[in-house]
Design an enzyme around this catalytic site. Structure first.
Site, PDB file in Angstrom:
ATOM      1  N   LYS A  32      14.528 -26.282  31.744  1.00  0.00           N
ATOM      2  CA  LYS A  32      14.957 -27.414  30.923  1.00  0.00           C
ATOM      3  C   LYS A  32      14.971 -27.049  29.433  1.00  0.00           C
ATOM      4  CE  LYS A  32      10.775 -30.184  30.025  1.00  0.00           C
ATOM      5  NZ  LYS A  32      10.590 -29.980  28.604  1.00  0.00           N
ATOM      6  N   ARG A  63       8.474 -28.134  40.447  1.00  0.00           N
ATOM      7  CA  ARG A  63       9.682 -28.487  39.695  1.00  0.00           C
ATOM      8  C   ARG A  63      10.541 -27.234  39.472  1.00  0.00           C
ATOM      9  NH1 ARG A  63       6.885 -32.282  35.103  1.00  0.00           N
ATOM     10  NH2 ARG A  63       5.219 -30.738  35.330  1.00  0.00           N
ATOM     11  N   PHE A  66       5.838 -10.542  31.459  1.00  0.00           N
ATOM     12  CA  PHE A  66       7.167 -11.090  31.761  1.00  0.00           C
ATOM     13  C   PHE A  66       8.204 -10.008  32.045  1.00  0.00           C
ATOM     14  CE2 PHE A  66       5.153 -14.872  30.499  1.00  0.00           C
ATOM     15  CZ  PHE A  66       5.861 -15.890  31.121  1.00  0.00           C
ATOM     16  N   THR A  75       7.661 -31.183  24.392  1.00  0.00           N
ATOM     17  CA  THR A  75       8.680 -30.257  23.900  1.00  0.00           C
ATOM     18  C   THR A  75       9.924 -31.068  23.565  1.00  0.00           C
ATOM     19  OG1 THR A  75       7.759 -28.553  25.318  1.00  0.00           O
ATOM     20  CG2 THR A  75       9.988 -28.180  24.480  1.00  0.00           C
ATOM     21  N   LYS A 108       8.650 -23.829  19.735  1.00  0.00           N
ATOM     22  CA  LYS A 108       8.417 -23.985  21.183  1.00  0.00           C
ATOM     23  C   LYS A 108       9.640 -23.545  21.983  1.00  0.00           C
ATOM     24  CE  LYS A 108       6.792 -25.202  25.101  1.00  0.00           C
ATOM     25  NZ  LYS A 108       5.751 -24.434  25.766  1.00  0.00           N
ATOM     26  N   VAL A 132       0.047 -31.464  30.747  1.00  0.00           N
ATOM     27  CA  VAL A 132      -0.353 -31.198  29.353  1.00  0.00           C
ATOM     28  C   VAL A 132      -1.394 -32.207  28.877  1.00  0.00           C
ATOM     29  CG1 VAL A 132       0.471 -31.195  26.959  1.00  0.00           C
ATOM     30  CG2 VAL A 132       1.780 -30.010  28.725  1.00  0.00           C
ATOM     31  N   GLY A 138      11.413 -20.645  37.293  1.00  0.00           N
ATOM     32  CA  GLY A 138      11.511 -22.061  37.643  1.00  0.00           C
ATOM     33  C   GLY A 138      10.514 -22.828  36.799  1.00  0.00           C
ATOM     34  N   CYS A 154       9.416 -26.135  32.606  1.00  0.00           N
ATOM     35  CA  CYS A 154       9.678 -25.824  31.198  1.00  0.00           C
ATOM     36  C   CYS A 154      10.872 -24.909  30.951  1.00  0.00           C
ATOM     37  CB  CYS A 154       8.420 -25.234  30.568  1.00  0.00           C
ATOM     38  SG  CYS A 154       7.100 -26.457  30.450  1.00  0.00           S
TER      39      CYS A 154
END
Ligand code: NAD
Length: 439
Positions: free
Chosen positions: A264, A329, A250, A121, A205, A11, A258, A261
């Site tokens: 978590k 990640r 989507f 975030t 967010k 970011v 995965g 973002c």
């Protein structure tokens, strides 16, 4: 405007580079000395399409500098962006230690009014905690603004330069003027700047990511049921996507979400809800569905080989959590490879950008190897597992693949190939939510 960005990850580096490209003077600060050294030499340590070219340009023109020295970054800044990690804690909550420690360090360094913009975030109420942390160490006035980031890895530069909206949470008129000046060149119409209070911006967010994760989990459930009832999830996607209330994006069934973002953030929102004594039931299901979806490909493989894959050799295409990034990640490929190796199989993996990170993740691991090309990993393989939908995997040479593989078997976690093509090429072909081609 003089801008400082603290944290030069996916970011922060994109933010700093794009703001410099727009004509601002940007200082990027990061505590990772090795990373800063590479950046100072013009080397971008992450793979993000288009980023290196712009970064090299703004660095060469001295519109952007990189340093480990926080004081240097704060001295001249009018606006400071925080683009710091907020990884999951063991209980699923967002770990705010880095954000809050940087806020503590900022206080004594402030010399004049400044706007501190949080792009990380963070849970609802963090803006107030950051402000309190800074205020504890300074008498200088400042404002904390919430400006959550919606860029997508793999398209981050485009997303930053052409945002569909920019959410800005602030109650300060002074901060509002600065933020408007900063972002007006990035939007085509003023209504793309969406103003709100800080708490709502922080929640926006999480709402966005949880909603998208819900779409993914919903389609994966439809896919799993389609397998049982003999329907085809691809046809269903095409049947529901054109409805503007649903939307086309989507809706792809696959191996689960995965990345750094979705996993978590859904967990952190659930944790925030629990802390507020609210049982957000839907979030539990989104997480549960995704956890089991990530195991479905390996379950299909095991079922095919009657629960014994000892000594089998698998080719894996795709390691990053999605195409066009080197980010692994929470990537579904990691758990899958781990399970295959643990069951006694060997794995030859290929990914255009993420092999280095994956090799680092697994360390020296018996049975795992990588190759330079997608085709090389097929040599002698009992089966191919497609995990990430990189463009180069979309139209492979099936004849060459078949020639290289020991047996023509494909487990496709991304539904890349038409069933008719697989039938014609005479592969055993299991995908997600579609009939299996058994020949
Ligand atoms: P990242 O891990 O890629 O980058 C974080 C950077 O901060 C690293 O370079 C690290 O060295 C640096 N850092 C750590 N501690 C520091 C300190 N004390 N001082 C200075 N620098 C420090 O993280 P990211 O993916 O860029 O994410 C940053 C935040 O943005 C997170 O909250 C994330 O949830 C959010 N976000 C990420 C994405 C994405 O696609 N990656 C999208 C939207 C929002």
């Amino acid at each position: 405007m003089n801008i400082t960005v603290i944290g030069t990850g996916y970011v922060g580096l994109v933010t700093g580079t794009c703001l410099a490209h727009a004509g601002h003077n940007v200082t990027c600060v990061d505590s990772d000395t090795a990373k800063v050294r590479r950046l100072q030499k013009g080397e971008v340590p992450i793979y993000e399409p288009g980023l290196s070219e712009i970064f090299e340009d703004v660095l060469a023109h001295k519109q952007l500098t990189v340093t480990t020295d926080l004081k240097k970054g704060v001295d001249t800044a009018e606006v400071i962006f925080l683009a710091l990690p907020t990884p999951p804690s063991a209980d699923g909550s967002a770990d705010l230690s880095v954000v809050l420690s940087v806020a503590t360090a900022l206080g004594p360094l402030l010399k004049h009014y400044m706007v501190i913009v949080n792009k990380s975030t963070v849970p609802i109420g963090t803006g107030e905690r950051v402000a309190a942390q800074i205020a504890a160490n300074t008498d200088i006035s400042f404002d904390v603004v919430s400006n959550p980031e919606f860029l997508r890895e793999g398209q981050a530069v485009h997303d930053f330069m052409h945002p569909d909206r920019i959410v800005i949470g602030t109650e300060s008129d002074k901060a509002k003027v600065l933020m408007q000046g900063l972002y007006s060149s990035f939007v085509e119409t003023p209504d793309q700047l969406v103003w709100m209070d800080i708490r709502s911006a922080e929640m926006t967010k999480y709402a966005a990511n949880a909603f998208l994760a819900m779409k993914v989990s919903f389609m994966n459930e439809i896919a799993n049921l389609s397998e049982v009832l003999g329907a085809n999830v691809d046809a269903i996607r095409l049947g529901i996507g054109p409805d503007p209330r649903i939307g086309k994006s989507f809706l792809f069934a696959g191996v689960g979400y995965g990345g750094s973002c979705f996993p978590k953030d859904v967990q952190a929102l659930r944790h925030s809800a629990l802390k507020a004594d609210y049982d957000f039931k839907l979030l539990n299901d989104i997480i549960e569905v995704n956890t089991s979806q990530k195991k479905r490909l390996q379950e299909k493989v095991l079922a095919y080989y009657k629960q014994n894959i000892n000594g089998k050799r698998f080719a894996v295409w795709g390691l990053s959590f999605k195409p066009d990034t080197d980010d692994i990640r929470e990537a579904p490929a990691l758990g899958l490879i781990d399970a295959l190796l643990a069951a006694g199989a060997t794995v030859q993996a290929y990914d255009p950008e993420a092999m280095h990170n994956t090799a680092e993740y697994f360390g020296v691991r018996a049975g795992l190897s990588f190759a330079d090309t997608a085709y090389e990993v097929l040599d002698g393989a009992d089966a191919l597992l497609v995990v990430t939908e990189w463009t180069q995997f979309h139209t492979p040479d099936f004849a060459d693949m078949k020639h290289r593989m020991k047996t023509p078997v494909i487990f496709d976690g991304r539904n890349l190939y038409a069933l008719a093509d697989m039938q014609k090429a005479e592969f055993y072909y299991a995908s997600v939510g579609r009939p299996t081609i058994t020949q």
